[in-house]
Design a protein around this motif. Structure first.
Motif, PDB file in Angstrom:
ATOM      1  N   ASP A  72       0.833  -1.200   0.000  1.00  0.00           N
ATOM      2  CA  ASP A  72       0.000   0.000   0.000  1.00  0.00           C
ATOM      3  C   ASP A  72       0.866   1.247   0.000  1.00  0.00           C
ATOM      4  N   PHE A  73       0.241   2.383  -0.304  1.00  0.00           N
ATOM      5  CA  PHE A  73       0.942   3.658  -0.327  1.00  0.00           C
ATOM      6  C   PHE A  73       0.616   4.449   0.932  1.00  0.00           C
ATOM      7  N   VAL A  74       1.609   5.061   1.516  1.00  0.00           N
ATOM      8  CA  VAL A  74       1.367   5.972   2.639  1.00  0.00           C
ATOM      9  C   VAL A  74       0.607   7.198   2.146  1.00  0.00           C
ATOM     10  N   ALA A  75       0.921   7.660   0.928  1.00  0.00           N
ATOM     11  CA  ALA A  75       0.220   8.779   0.304  1.00  0.00           C
ATOM     12  C   ALA A  75      -0.038   8.421  -1.157  1.00  0.00           C
ATOM     13  N   ALA A  76      -0.994   9.103  -1.765  1.00  0.00           N
ATOM     14  CA  ALA A  76      -1.331   8.823  -3.156  1.00  0.00           C
ATOM     15  C   ALA A  76      -0.136   9.102  -4.072  1.00  0.00           C
ATOM     16  N   ARG A  77      -0.020   8.303  -5.114  1.00  0.00           N
ATOM     17  CA  ARG A  77       1.004   8.520  -6.123  1.00  0.00           C
ATOM     18  C   ARG A  77       0.356   9.138  -7.366  1.00  0.00           C
ATOM     19  N   THR A  78       1.104   9.955  -8.049  1.00  0.00           N
ATOM     20  CA  THR A  78       0.579  10.640  -9.224  1.00  0.00           C
ATOM     21  C   THR A  78       1.182  10.040 -10.486  1.00  0.00           C
ATOM     22  N   VAL A  79       0.319   9.664 -11.423  1.00  0.00           N
ATOM     23  CA  VAL A  79       0.737   9.145 -12.725  1.00  0.00           C
ATOM     24  C   VAL A  79       0.275  10.136 -13.780  1.00  0.00           C
ATOM     25  N   THR A  80       1.186  10.632 -14.603  1.00  0.00           N
ATOM     26  CA  THR A  80       0.848  11.581 -15.652  1.00  0.00           C
ATOM     27  C   THR A  80       0.946  10.908 -17.016  1.00  0.00           C
ATOM     28  N   LEU A  81      -0.128  10.971 -17.810  1.00  0.00           N
ATOM     29  CA  LEU A  81      -0.155  10.413 -19.151  1.00  0.00           C
ATOM     30  C   LEU A  81      -0.035  11.536 -20.168  1.00  0.00           C
ATOM     31  N   THR A  82       0.639  11.250 -21.268  1.00  0.00           N
ATOM     32  CA  THR A  82       0.780  12.224 -22.351  1.00  0.00           C
ATOM     33  C   THR A  82       0.424  11.549 -23.670  1.00  0.00           C
ATOM     34  N   VAL A  83      -0.443  12.189 -24.453  1.00  0.00           N
ATOM     35  CA  VAL A  83      -0.806  11.691 -25.773  1.00  0.00           C
ATOM     36  C   VAL A  83      -0.369  12.718 -26.816  1.00  0.00           C
ATOM     37  N   ASP A  84       0.305  12.254 -27.867  1.00  0.00           N
ATOM     38  CA  ASP A  84       0.788  13.122 -28.941  1.00  0.00           C
ATOM     39  C   ASP A  84       0.091  12.761 -30.248  1.00  0.00           C
ATOM     40  N   ASP A  85      -0.149  13.787 -31.109  1.00  0.00           N
ATOM     41  CA  ASP A  85      -0.578  13.481 -32.473  1.00  0.00           C
ATOM     42  C   ASP A  85       0.561  13.797 -33.435  1.00  0.00           C
ATOM     43  N   GLU A  86       0.318  13.539 -34.713  1.00  0.00           N
ATOM     44  CA  GLU A  86       1.389  13.689 -35.706  1.00  0.00           C
ATOM     45  C   GLU A  86       1.827  15.137 -35.904  1.00  0.00           C
ATOM     46  N   THR A  87       0.985  16.077 -35.463  1.00  0.00           N
ATOM     47  CA  THR A  87       1.336  17.482 -35.663  1.00  0.00           C
ATOM     48  C   THR A  87       2.243  18.007 -34.563  1.00  0.00           C
ATOM     49  N   GLY A  88       2.413  17.211 -33.502  1.00  0.00           N
ATOM     50  CA  GLY A  88       3.225  17.659 -32.374  1.00  0.00           C
ATOM     51  C   GLY A  88       2.411  18.218 -31.231  1.00  0.00           C
ATOM     52  N   ASP A  89       1.066  18.275 -31.390  1.00  0.00           N
ATOM     53  CA  ASP A  89       0.215  18.713 -30.287  1.00  0.00           C
ATOM     54  C   ASP A  89       0.107  17.589 -29.260  1.00  0.00           C
ATOM     55  N   THR A  90      -0.017  17.953 -27.988  1.00  0.00           N
ATOM     56  CA  THR A  90      -0.073  16.963 -26.915  1.00  0.00           C
ATOM     57  C   THR A  90      -1.247  17.230 -25.983  1.00  0.00           C
ATOM     58  N   ALA A  91      -1.630  16.186 -25.282  1.00  0.00           N
ATOM     59  CA  ALA A  91      -2.629  16.292 -24.226  1.00  0.00           C
ATOM     60  C   ALA A  91      -2.092  15.550 -23.009  1.00  0.00           C
ATOM     61  N   ASN A  92      -2.307  16.088 -21.818  1.00  0.00           N
ATOM     62  CA  ASN A  92      -1.833  15.472 -20.578  1.00  0.00           C
ATOM     63  C   ASN A  92      -2.993  15.230 -19.628  1.00  0.00           C
ATOM     64  N   ASP A  93      -2.887  14.184 -18.854  1.00  0.00           N
ATOM     65  CA  ASP A  93      -3.857  13.939 -17.786  1.00  0.00           C
ATOM     66  C   ASP A  93      -3.123  13.323 -16.611  1.00  0.00           C
ATOM     67  N   THR A  94      -3.538  13.675 -15.429  1.00  0.00           N
ATOM     68  CA  THR A  94      -2.909  13.169 -14.210  1.00  0.00           C
ATOM     69  C   THR A  94      -3.883  12.280 -13.450  1.00  0.00           C
ATOM     70  N   ILE A  95      -3.404  11.106 -13.060  1.00  0.00           N
ATOM     71  CA  ILE A  95      -4.202  10.160 -12.275  1.00  0.00           C
ATOM     72  C   ILE A  95      -3.603  10.063 -10.879  1.00  0.00           C
ATOM     73  N   SER A  96      -4.443  10.189  -9.881  1.00  0.00           N
ATOM     74  CA  SER A  96      -4.018   9.981  -8.505  1.00  0.00           C
ATOM     75  C   SER A  96      -4.315   8.534  -8.122  1.00  0.00           C
ATOM     76  N   VAL A  97      -3.261   7.750  -7.881  1.00  0.00           N
ATOM     77  CA  VAL A  97      -3.408   6.324  -7.590  1.00  0.00           C
ATOM     78  C   VAL A  97      -3.231   6.078  -6.097  1.00  0.00           C
ATOM     79  N   THR A  98      -4.202   5.412  -5.489  1.00  0.00           N
ATOM     80  CA  THR A  98      -4.093   5.025  -4.079  1.00  0.00           C
ATOM     81  C   THR A  98      -4.237   3.505  -3.964  1.00  0.00           C
ATOM     82  N   VAL A  99      -3.456   2.922  -3.081  1.00  0.00           N
ATOM     83  CA  VAL A  99      -3.509   1.477  -2.833  1.00  0.00           C
ATOM     84  C   VAL A  99      -3.666   1.270  -1.331  1.00  0.00           C
ATOM     85  N   ASP A 100      -4.750   0.612  -0.925  1.00  0.00           N
ATOM     86  CA  ASP A 100      -5.056   0.409   0.489  1.00  0.00           C
ATOM     87  C   ASP A 100      -4.412  -0.872   1.021  1.00  0.00           C
TER      88      ASP A 100
END
Length: 207
Positions: A72-100
């Motif tokens: 388990d985690f003492v505190a939540a961990r952060t996972v950041t995802l990045t998606v790119d397209d062919e033009t070089g534009d990107t999108a990001n999203d952050t997930i807060s992961v907790t394990v009990d």
């Protein structure tokens, strides 16, 4: 990549947070899309361990897969995802992961019958724990006012208990085994000891 003027960045659906227990699959199901359907190719970076990204070829894609965390985690961990397209534009999203933390599961030996003064052993008592990285301590309550530490022999996610006791008086005693992991998780189980009076011999001397 060099971003193309006038192109539109892809969109990564936000899921905010995800939670699970130790050694239980945490499933990732996150969708991505790109309004520039004429330039649909998408790729992903910073994926969580066990996750993959599939480009559907039509301006959409999906993050799939799962991962098991062995502690388990003492505190939540952060996972950041990045998606790119062919033009070089990107999108990001952050997930807060907790394990009990998961509680250990204790399996006590079978019930026993002895005479008073005889020794009772914990015997084939054992425990398991989904948190394979946890360490454990144990106590045994003999139900006659005696509570003491049990000896723990442990491996990754399992272990055995040992200990012994002698009762001074006849009776029926419910023995409680308690195992505690290093994250505060507790598991218990019981077995019953029936203690009978010791047989004795009477000798009459003289006439």
């Amino acid at each position: 990549m060099i971003s193309i003027a006038g192109s539109t960045a892809p969109v990564l659906a936000s899921i905010g947070s995800k939670g699970t227990d130790e050694n239980v699959n945490l499933n990732f199901g996150i969708s991505a899309s790109d309004p520039d359907a004429t330039i649909p190719a998408l790729s992903a970076e910073n994926l969580p361990t066990g996750a993959t990204f599939v480009d559907n070829g039509d301006g959409t894609g999906t993050v799939t897969g799962s991962h098991e965390y062995d502690d388990d985690f003492v505190a939540a961990r952060t996972v950041t995802l990045t998606v790119d397209d062919e033009t070089g534009d990107t999108a990001n999203d952050t997930i807060s992961v907790t394990v009990d933390n998961a509680n250990p599961v204790v399996t006590a030996r079978g019930d026993a019958s002895v005479a008073d003064g005889q020794t009772v052993f914990i015997g084939a008592s054992s425990f398991t724990d989904a948190g394979v990285g946890d360490t454990h301590t144990a106590t045994v309550d003999w139900d006659d006012g005696t509570v003491e530490a049990a000896t723990v022999t442990q491996g990754a996610g399992s272990g055995t208990l040992s200990g012994s006791h002698s009762y001074a008086a006849a009776g029926v005693y419910t023995v409680t085994l308690t195992v505690t992991d290093d994250d505060g998780g507790i598991g218990t189980d019981t077995f019953v000891v029936t203690v009978a009076n010791s047989p004795f011999t009477v000798t009459i001397s003289g006439a």
